[in-house]
Design an enzyme around this catalytic site. Structure first.
Site, PDB file in Angstrom:
ATOM      1  CB  SER A   1      50.816 -14.134  12.014  1.00  0.00           C
ATOM      2  OG  SER A   1      51.883 -14.157  12.930  1.00  0.00           O
TER       3      SER A   1
ATOM      4  CE1 TYR B   1      49.557  -9.260  13.714  1.00  0.00           C
ATOM      5  CE2 TYR B   1      50.169 -11.082  14.666  1.00  0.00           C
ATOM      6  CZ  TYR B   1      50.573 -10.259  13.702  1.00  0.00           C
ATOM      7  OH  TYR B   1      51.253 -10.461  12.753  1.00  0.00           O
TER       8      TYR B   1
END
Ligand SMILES: NC(=O)c1ccc[n+]([C@@H]2O[C@H](COP(=O)([O-])OP(=O)(O)OC[C@H]3O[C@@H](n4cnc5c(N)ncnc54)[C@H](O)[C@@H]3O)[C@@H](O)[C@H]2O)c1
Length: 269
Positions: free
Chosen positions: A148, A161
């Site tokens: 990501s 995350y």
């Protein structure tokens, strides 16, 4: 070789392929002649992906696996090798997001759950997948980890995350060095804001606000934007690319967005 025909006949696993980015990668791979093992924790949607691929004359099979479970991932790799006789590549894509909140407000359980899927899940896919790719003596082996932008940048209210995705980039870089002599490339794809069900119940106007805030072109990406890079990385055209964390984000990672006023906006008329 300057086209994508080099991928034809390769065997690849895509995790989290029942939906979103993984589904787009599986479909794109099958359209280009890769035999795909579609894997997901969600069997109904995963089988549907396979049906859709087969309806388009692609080759695919489904295997249900929770990427956070050792025995599931071992079973997945064994299934791929038993079904197709070899393994050339794995796309470790399955992942979940977490609710946004400041670091101290996350519970230990939330950290453990997310880390088990987003980081340990990628490690397990690499551990068992790379073993099988080595045993297959794949001439163009590849590992693609879906990280990501949060794998290369800090993010407010997203500490757990972000830490997992940074870990995925770390795994990617280290493994790229381990396997470069053995014809296996290892890369990470770092998507920006892409329209998938990972957005859950987030209202459309909030999603659009995110797009305007985070994406320099003001719109969300399409899962195909990620799939096209995954296809390139699986092809023989990308054999000299390894250990990279490649963004698909319309330039979000390039810097801060600041308000700008053109002196001659009429050029756009
Ligand atoms: N969509 C985005 O904007 C975006 C941005 C950056 C990174 N990513 C990353 O891309 C990857 C895919 O995300 P997406 O947007 O397609 O999400 P998605 O929710 O649309 O799809 C994720 C898939 O993973 C599966 N999955 C969830 N937990 C699993 C588990 N334990 N084992 C196996 N499968 C499991 C789900 O069933 C689902 O089919 C994730 O790793 C995510 O972190 C997405």
């Amino acid at each position: 070789m300057t086209d994508f025909s080099s991928v034809k006949g390769k065997v690849a696993i895509v995790t989290g392929a029942a939906d979103g980015l993984g589904k787009a990668v599986a479909q794109c791979y099958a359209e280009n002649g890769i035999k795909v093992v579609v894997s997901d924790i969600n069997a109904d949607k995963g089988k549907k992906t396979v049906e859709e691929i087969k309806a388009g004359a692609g080759e695919a099979t489904f295997f249900q696996a929770d990427v956070s479970k050792v025995e599931d991932v071992q079973g997945l790799i064994n299934f791929a090798v038993e079904t197709y006789g070899r393994l050339d590549g794995i796309v470790n894509n399955a992942g979940i997001s977490a609710e946004s909140r400041p670091t101290h407000e996350y519970s230990v359980q939330e950290f453990d759950k997310l880390t088990a899927i987003d980081l340990k899940g990628v490690f397990l896919g690499m551990k068992f997948g790379i073993e099988a790719i080595l045993k297959s003596k794949a001439p163009g082996g590849f590992v693609i980890n879906v990280a990501s932008l949060a794998g290369i940048m800090g993010n407010s209210s997203m500490a757990i995350y972000t830490s997992s995705k940074h870990g995925v980039v770390g795994l990617t870089k280290s493994a790229a060095l381990d396997y470069a002599p053995y014809n296996i490339t290892v890369n990470a794809i770092c998507p920006g804001t892409i329209r998938t069900s990972i957005w859950g119940d987030t209202p459309e106007e909030v999603v659009q606000q995110y797009a305007k805030l985070l994406s320099p072109n003001g719109r969300l990406g399409d899962p195909k934007d990620v799939a096209h890079l995954a296809l390139f990385l699986a092809s023989d055209m990308a054999r000299y690319i390894s250990g990279s964390a490649i963004t698909v984000d319309a330039g979000s990672h390039a810097g801060k967005l600041t308000p700008t006023q053109w002196s001659h906006p009429e050029i756009l008329e």
